[in-house]
Design a protein around this motif. Sequence first.
Motif, PDB file in Angstrom:
ATOM      1  N   PHE A   1       0.831  -1.204   0.000  1.00 52.41           N
ATOM      2  CA  PHE A   1       0.000   0.000   0.000  1.00 52.41           C
ATOM      3  C   PHE A   1       0.866   1.254   0.000  1.00 52.41           C
ATOM      4  CE2 PHE A   1      -1.875   3.418   2.576  1.00 52.41           C
ATOM      5  CZ  PHE A   1      -2.946   3.753   1.764  1.00 52.41           C
ATOM      6  N   PHE A   2       1.935   1.261   0.815  1.00 52.04           N
ATOM      7  CA  PHE A   2       2.766   2.453   0.914  1.00 52.04           C
ATOM      8  C   PHE A   2       3.581   2.688  -0.355  1.00 52.04           C
ATOM      9  CE2 PHE A   2       2.086   1.363   5.426  1.00 52.04           C
ATOM     10  CZ  PHE A   2       1.516   2.558   5.836  1.00 52.04           C
ATOM     11  N   SER A   3       3.962   1.608  -1.032  1.00 52.39           N
ATOM     12  CA  SER A   3       4.656   1.796  -2.305  1.00 52.39           C
ATOM     13  C   SER A   3       3.697   2.368  -3.345  1.00 52.39           C
ATOM     14  CB  SER A   3       5.261   0.477  -2.792  1.00 52.39           C
ATOM     15  OG  SER A   3       4.249  -0.477  -3.076  1.00 52.39           O
ATOM     16  N   MET A   4       2.400   2.050  -3.235  1.00 55.30           N
ATOM     17  CA  MET A   4       1.412   2.639  -4.132  1.00 55.30           C
ATOM     18  C   MET A   4       1.184   4.119  -3.814  1.00 55.30           C
ATOM     19  SD  MET A   4       0.546   0.427  -6.397  1.00 55.30           S
ATOM     20  CE  MET A   4       2.333   0.148  -6.341  1.00 55.30           C
ATOM     21  N   VAL A   5       1.249   4.467  -2.534  1.00 59.10           N
ATOM     22  CA  VAL A   5       1.174   5.885  -2.162  1.00 59.10           C
ATOM     23  C   VAL A   5       2.347   6.631  -2.767  1.00 59.10           C
ATOM     24  CG1 VAL A   5       1.285   7.514  -0.239  1.00 59.10           C
ATOM     25  CG2 VAL A   5      -0.109   5.444  -0.032  1.00 59.10           C
ATOM     26  N   TYR A   6       3.539   6.039  -2.681  1.00 56.14           N
ATOM     27  CA  TYR A   6       4.738   6.629  -3.277  1.00 56.14           C
ATOM     28  C   TYR A   6       4.572   6.771  -4.789  1.00 56.14           C
ATOM     29  CZ  TYR A   6       9.301   6.207  -5.578  1.00 56.14           C
ATOM     30  OH  TYR A   6      10.368   6.355  -6.426  1.00 56.14           O
ATOM     31  N   PHE A   7       4.018   5.740  -5.429  1.00 56.40           N
ATOM     32  CA  PHE A   7       3.818   5.778  -6.886  1.00 56.40           C
ATOM     33  C   PHE A   7       2.848   6.889  -7.277  1.00 56.40           C
ATOM     34  CE2 PHE A   7       0.933   4.410 -10.335  1.00 56.40           C
ATOM     35  CZ  PHE A   7       1.809   4.473 -11.398  1.00 56.40           C
ATOM     36  N   MET A   8       1.753   7.035  -6.509  1.00 52.71           N
ATOM     37  CA  MET A   8       0.768   8.058  -6.833  1.00 52.71           C
ATOM     38  C   MET A   8       1.328   9.461  -6.620  1.00 52.71           C
ATOM     39  SD  MET A   8      -1.702   6.461  -8.067  1.00 52.71           S
ATOM     40  CE  MET A   8      -2.648   7.964  -8.307  1.00 52.71           C
ATOM     41  N   LEU A   9       2.123   9.650  -5.562  1.00 55.48           N
ATOM     42  CA  LEU A   9       2.711  10.966  -5.307  1.00 55.48           C
ATOM     43  C   LEU A   9       3.683  11.364  -6.410  1.00 55.48           C
ATOM     44  CD1 LEU A   9       3.345  10.850  -1.444  1.00 55.48           C
ATOM     45  CD2 LEU A   9       1.625  12.177  -2.665  1.00 55.48           C
ATOM     46  N   THR A  10       4.535  10.421  -6.844  1.00 52.57           N
ATOM     47  CA  THR A  10       5.475  10.742  -7.919  1.00 52.57           C
ATOM     48  C   THR A  10       4.750  10.953  -9.243  1.00 52.57           C
ATOM     49  OG1 THR A  10       5.830   8.368  -8.323  1.00 52.57           O
ATOM     50  CG2 THR A  10       7.382   9.500  -6.839  1.00 52.57           C
ATOM     51  N   THR A  11       3.613  10.282  -9.430  1.00 54.71           N
ATOM     52  CA  THR A  11       2.847  10.463 -10.665  1.00 54.71           C
ATOM     53  C   THR A  11       2.121  11.799 -10.671  1.00 54.71           C
ATOM     54  OG1 THR A  11       2.518   8.074 -10.856  1.00 54.71           O
ATOM     55  CG2 THR A  11       1.061   9.483 -12.143  1.00 54.71           C
ATOM     56  N   ILE A  12       1.449  12.125  -9.553  1.00 52.87           N
ATOM     57  CA  ILE A  12       0.700  13.384  -9.465  1.00 52.87           C
ATOM     58  C   ILE A  12       1.642  14.581  -9.554  1.00 52.87           C
ATOM     59  CG2 ILE A  12      -0.735  14.800  -7.944  1.00 52.87           C
ATOM     60  CD1 ILE A  12      -1.957  12.209  -6.892  1.00 52.87           C
ATOM     61  N   SER A  13       2.812  14.472  -8.935  1.00 53.44           N
ATOM     62  CA  SER A  13       3.774  15.580  -8.965  1.00 53.44           C
ATOM     63  C   SER A  13       4.542  15.647 -10.277  1.00 53.44           C
ATOM     64  CB  SER A  13       4.759  15.444  -7.796  1.00 53.44           C
ATOM     65  OG  SER A  13       5.497  14.238  -7.902  1.00 53.44           O
ATOM     66  N   THR A  14       4.252  14.729 -11.225  1.00 52.70           N
ATOM     67  CA  THR A  14       4.884  14.651 -12.551  1.00 52.70           C
ATOM     68  C   THR A  14       6.375  14.348 -12.474  1.00 52.70           C
ATOM     69  OG1 THR A  14       5.425  17.021 -12.797  1.00 52.70           O
ATOM     70  CG2 THR A  14       3.193  16.318 -13.435  1.00 52.70           C
ATOM     71  N   VAL A  15       6.829  13.811 -11.321  1.00 52.32           N
ATOM     72  CA  VAL A  15       8.236  13.420 -11.217  1.00 52.32           C
ATOM     73  C   VAL A  15       8.465  12.157 -12.038  1.00 52.32           C
ATOM     74  CG1 VAL A  15      10.081  12.683  -9.679  1.00 52.32           C
ATOM     75  CG2 VAL A  15       8.526  14.505  -8.974  1.00 52.32           C
ATOM     76  N   GLY A  16       7.657  11.120 -11.774  1.00 52.16           N
ATOM     77  CA  GLY A  16       7.682   9.898 -12.564  1.00 52.16           C
ATOM     78  C   GLY A  16       9.040   9.244 -12.701  1.00 52.16           C
ATOM     79  N   TYR A  17       9.540   8.668 -11.606  1.00 50.98           N
ATOM     80  CA  TYR A  17      10.859   8.027 -11.655  1.00 50.98           C
ATOM     81  C   TYR A  17      10.878   6.818 -12.588  1.00 50.98           C
ATOM     82  CZ  TYR A  17      12.221  10.885  -7.655  1.00 50.98           C
ATOM     83  OH  TYR A  17      12.503  11.946  -6.848  1.00 50.98           O
ATOM     84  N   GLY A  18       9.759   6.130 -12.706  1.00 51.72           N
ATOM     85  CA  GLY A  18       9.715   4.970 -13.586  1.00 51.72           C
ATOM     86  C   GLY A  18      10.123   3.669 -12.935  1.00 51.72           C
ATOM     87  N   ASP A  19      10.447   3.718 -11.611  1.00 53.21           N
ATOM     88  CA  ASP A  19      10.832   2.472 -10.939  1.00 53.21           C
ATOM     89  C   ASP A  19       9.621   1.575 -10.703  1.00 53.21           C
ATOM     90  OD1 ASP A  19       9.809   4.401  -9.276  1.00 53.21           O
ATOM     91  OD2 ASP A  19      10.964   3.799  -7.527  1.00 53.21           O
ATOM     92  N   LEU A  20       8.420   2.129 -10.766  1.00 53.65           N
ATOM     93  CA  LEU A  20       7.192   1.352 -10.677  1.00 53.65           C
ATOM     94  C   LEU A  20       6.284   1.745 -11.852  1.00 53.65           C
ATOM     95  CD1 LEU A  20       6.354   1.645  -6.849  1.00 53.65           C
ATOM     96  CD2 LEU A  20       7.228  -0.379  -8.034  1.00 53.65           C
ATOM     97  N   SER A  21       5.724   0.741 -12.474  1.00 53.58           N
ATOM     98  CA  SER A  21       4.813   1.028 -13.592  1.00 53.58           C
ATOM     99  C   SER A  21       3.758  -0.070 -13.661  1.00 53.58           C
ATOM    100  CB  SER A  21       5.569   1.103 -14.918  1.00 53.58           C
ATOM    101  OG  SER A  21       6.295  -0.087 -15.144  1.00 53.58           O
ATOM    102  N   PRO A  22       2.468   0.302 -13.726  1.00 49.07           N
ATOM    103  CA  PRO A  22       1.385  -0.697 -13.749  1.00 49.07           C
ATOM    104  C   PRO A  22       1.450  -1.554 -15.005  1.00 49.07           C
ATOM    105  CG  PRO A  22       0.557   1.516 -13.264  1.00 49.07           C
ATOM    106  CD  PRO A  22       1.961   1.674 -13.720  1.00 49.07           C
ATOM    107  N   VAL A  23       1.020  -2.809 -14.880  1.00 55.18           N
ATOM    108  CA  VAL A  23       0.981  -3.721 -16.021  1.00 55.18           C
ATOM    109  C   VAL A  23      -0.443  -4.130 -16.355  1.00 55.18           C
ATOM    110  CG1 VAL A  23       3.303  -4.613 -15.584  1.00 55.18           C
ATOM    111  CG2 VAL A  23       1.328  -5.716 -14.507  1.00 55.18           C
ATOM    112  N   THR A  24      -1.423  -3.708 -15.543  1.00 59.29           N
ATOM    113  CA  THR A  24      -2.822  -4.052 -15.798  1.00 59.29           C
ATOM    114  C   THR A  24      -3.535  -2.886 -16.455  1.00 59.29           C
ATOM    115  OG1 THR A  24      -3.434  -3.269 -13.580  1.00 59.29           O
ATOM    116  CG2 THR A  24      -2.912  -5.598 -13.835  1.00 59.29           C
TER     117      THR A  24
END
Length: 290
Positions: A267-290
């Motif tokens: 859950f917390f890694s998803m919070v991290y993913f959403m924060l980096t996505t919303i802030s347009t940082v987008g590190y790319g270390d996590l990316s959905p496959v579904t």
Amino acid sequence: MASRLETYNATSMVANFSAAVPHSVDTAEDLYAVEGASWNDIGNQLVYSIGTQMLVAVVSCPLSWCYDRFVKTSTGAGTLHVLKNKVLGNAYVPPLWPYAYFPSLLAIANCFLSALTVYFWVAKTYRQTVDTWMMNVEYSISSFYILHYILTLMINEFSLRFVASIDSVVELWSIVPLLMQGTVTDTWLSCSYIRVYCLYRYFKCLLQLGYNPFELSEVTKQLILSVLKFLTMTITLSGSMFVFEVLGPISGFEDQPISTGMGDISFFSMVYFMLTTISTVGYGDLSPVT
């Protein structure tokens, strides 16, 4: 070659910063055994800070009643209330000049000492220890903070609203850990970096008091406030991130990820993913496959 040069420059900057604070550790007496950091030490600091705030709240209740009963209403002591409002002001109306001279001096001193406290905290992050002289200086600074806090509590007429305010929280949570180092806890790490908020707060108080010896324009005042607000946010977030990274995971609260097509997630890694996505940082270390 470029990589080695960058490494050398970074190392030199750290060494120069640490050397900027004079210290001598030739003998064991010159250095307190205040080194290392753990969640237990930080936890003790938080417990003592919260306990101190609760104690202040308990003591403020009868003091507030006495102030309302004897100082505000009594004919003989009523002049003391008028004098307090005239010289120190109250929670809503600041004092007028020339009476505002004394509160202005206190605000200037608090700005300077708060900046010094933050500087010491940053210096300790590079040295991971506390010298005797630095500890004594911080004890002295904390004594000033305590006296000023008591005065501010009196200005607010011992109101519980002030005790529970963010101003009171920052004051107590930055004072108590400084008094605990070398006595209750043996660690150089604390949350005193949040004192940067007081730098912003007391500069704003100076403007409200009408202190303007350099005749700054309104645009310049607002620009300085914006810079201090940005500095407060940056140092607070950076200091918090530093503390969490130094201390590591809390025992018993380690993250337990689940293996998926996206990788090991929680859950917390998803919070991290959403924060980096919303802030347009987008590190790319996590990316959905579904």
